[in-house]
Design a protein around this motif. Structure first.
Motif, PDB file in Angstrom:
ATOM      1  N   UNK A 173      37.655  71.073  77.288  1.00  0.00           N
ATOM      2  CA  UNK A 173      38.403  71.313  76.048  1.00  0.00           C
ATOM      3  C   UNK A 173      39.890  71.042  76.275  1.00  0.00           C
ATOM      4  N   UNK A 174      40.441  71.555  77.369  1.00  0.00           N
ATOM      5  CA  UNK A 174      41.871  71.367  77.664  1.00  0.00           C
ATOM      6  C   UNK A 174      42.207  69.888  77.872  1.00  0.00           C
ATOM      7  N   UNK A 175      41.329  69.156  78.542  1.00  0.00           N
ATOM      8  CA  UNK A 175      41.576  67.731  78.770  1.00  0.00           C
ATOM      9  C   UNK A 175      41.517  66.938  77.473  1.00  0.00           C
ATOM     10  N   UNK A 176      40.588  67.284  76.617  1.00  0.00           N
ATOM     11  CA  UNK A 176      40.498  66.576  75.332  1.00  0.00           C
ATOM     12  C   UNK A 176      41.707  66.861  74.460  1.00  0.00           C
ATOM     13  N   UNK A 177      42.313  68.019  74.636  1.00  0.00           N
ATOM     14  CA  UNK A 177      43.550  68.320  73.913  1.00  0.00           C
ATOM     15  C   UNK A 177      44.724  67.547  74.503  1.00  0.00           C
ATOM     16  N   UNK A 178      44.708  67.339  75.803  1.00  0.00           N
ATOM     17  CA  UNK A 178      45.811  66.665  76.504  1.00  0.00           C
ATOM     18  C   UNK A 178      45.787  65.148  76.294  1.00  0.00           C
ATOM     19  N   UNK A 179      44.624  64.560  76.465  1.00  0.00           N
ATOM     20  CA  UNK A 179      44.516  63.100  76.446  1.00  0.00           C
ATOM     21  C   UNK A 179      44.081  62.621  75.060  1.00  0.00           C
ATOM     22  N   UNK A 180      44.727  61.575  74.566  1.00  0.00           N
ATOM     23  CA  UNK A 180      44.305  61.024  73.272  1.00  0.00           C
ATOM     24  C   UNK A 180      42.937  60.360  73.412  1.00  0.00           C
ATOM     25  N   UNK A 181      42.274  60.142  72.296  1.00  0.00           N
ATOM     26  CA  UNK A 181      40.952  59.518  72.344  1.00  0.00           C
ATOM     27  C   UNK A 181      41.020  58.095  72.903  1.00  0.00           C
ATOM     28  N   UNK A 182      42.193  57.504  72.899  1.00  0.00           N
ATOM     29  CA  UNK A 182      42.383  56.140  73.413  1.00  0.00           C
ATOM     30  C   UNK A 182      42.931  56.140  74.842  1.00  0.00           C
ATOM     31  N   UNK A 183      42.677  57.196  75.600  1.00  0.00           N
ATOM     32  CA  UNK A 183      43.195  57.313  76.955  1.00  0.00           C
ATOM     33  C   UNK A 183      42.737  56.117  77.797  1.00  0.00           C
TER      34      UNK A 183
END
Length: 180
Positions: free
Chosen positions: A54-64
């Motif tokens: 959850x924290x990583x998905x908040x940090x990184x954009x979907x286009x990481x």
């Protein structure tokens, strides 16, 4: 056949993870030993994995991109200094796994032992919470969101998969909280 029931995430697991972030001394004195003797160790590790996802998905954009992950780990390594136990390649692989990188060929534990993976997940989650400047209430919200994702996940899919590759894919979906 693998167990298809969801891991039991208890209040104890939630309190332990919260303590890890906001009171590491209490975590070490109260929770570390109790977790090592926990009859339900998958509850804590599942909650940690989903919380990190959850924290990583908040940090990184979907286009990481892979470059984003490498830069993040490099910046984290610098911020932690030379005294850190962070293994950059392990951190990068865990992040890529949790961001559902289809190009990642390695499977957990990525040549490490479970203690190394756990320590890396702890470091990553602590860093992400600090960077997001989450207070105690916001951390509980993140933990509760992760627990909800773990509860909603179709754990029977893990028991039904026949190959290591499909098990890895289903496990990644479980950890990332991708329940669709």
């Amino acid at each position: 056949m693998a167990d298809k029931s969801p891991p039991n995430i208890t209040h104890f697991h939630r309190a332990a993870l919260h303590s890890l972030i906001f009171d590491p001394d209490q975590w070490e004195s109260k929770y570390a030993e109790m977790l090592s003797k926990d009859a339900n160790p998958s509850g804590y590790s599942t909650l940690l994995g989903f919380s990190l996802g959850v924290a990583l998905r908040r940090k990184f954009p979907s286009t990481w991109s892979l470059a984003d992950v490498i830069k993040y780990v490099a910046h984290l390594r610098i911020a932690l200094g030379g005294e850190s136990n962070l293994i950059p390649s392990l951190a990068e692989k865990i992040i890529r796994l949790l961001l559902n990188d289809k190009l990642l060929k390695d499977a957990p534990p990525f040549g490490s032992d479970s203690a190394g993976v756990l320590a890396t997940e702890h470091l990553l989650l602590m860093a992400l919470v600090a960077e997001a400047d989450l207070d105690a209430a916001a951390l509980y919200e993140l933990i509760n969101e992760a627990a909800d994702k773990a509860r909603e996940f179709d754990w029977s899919a893990l028991a039904l998969q026949g190959t290591a590759g499909s098990l890895q894919a289903e496990g990644t979906r479980a950890i990332t909280g991708d329940v669709q």
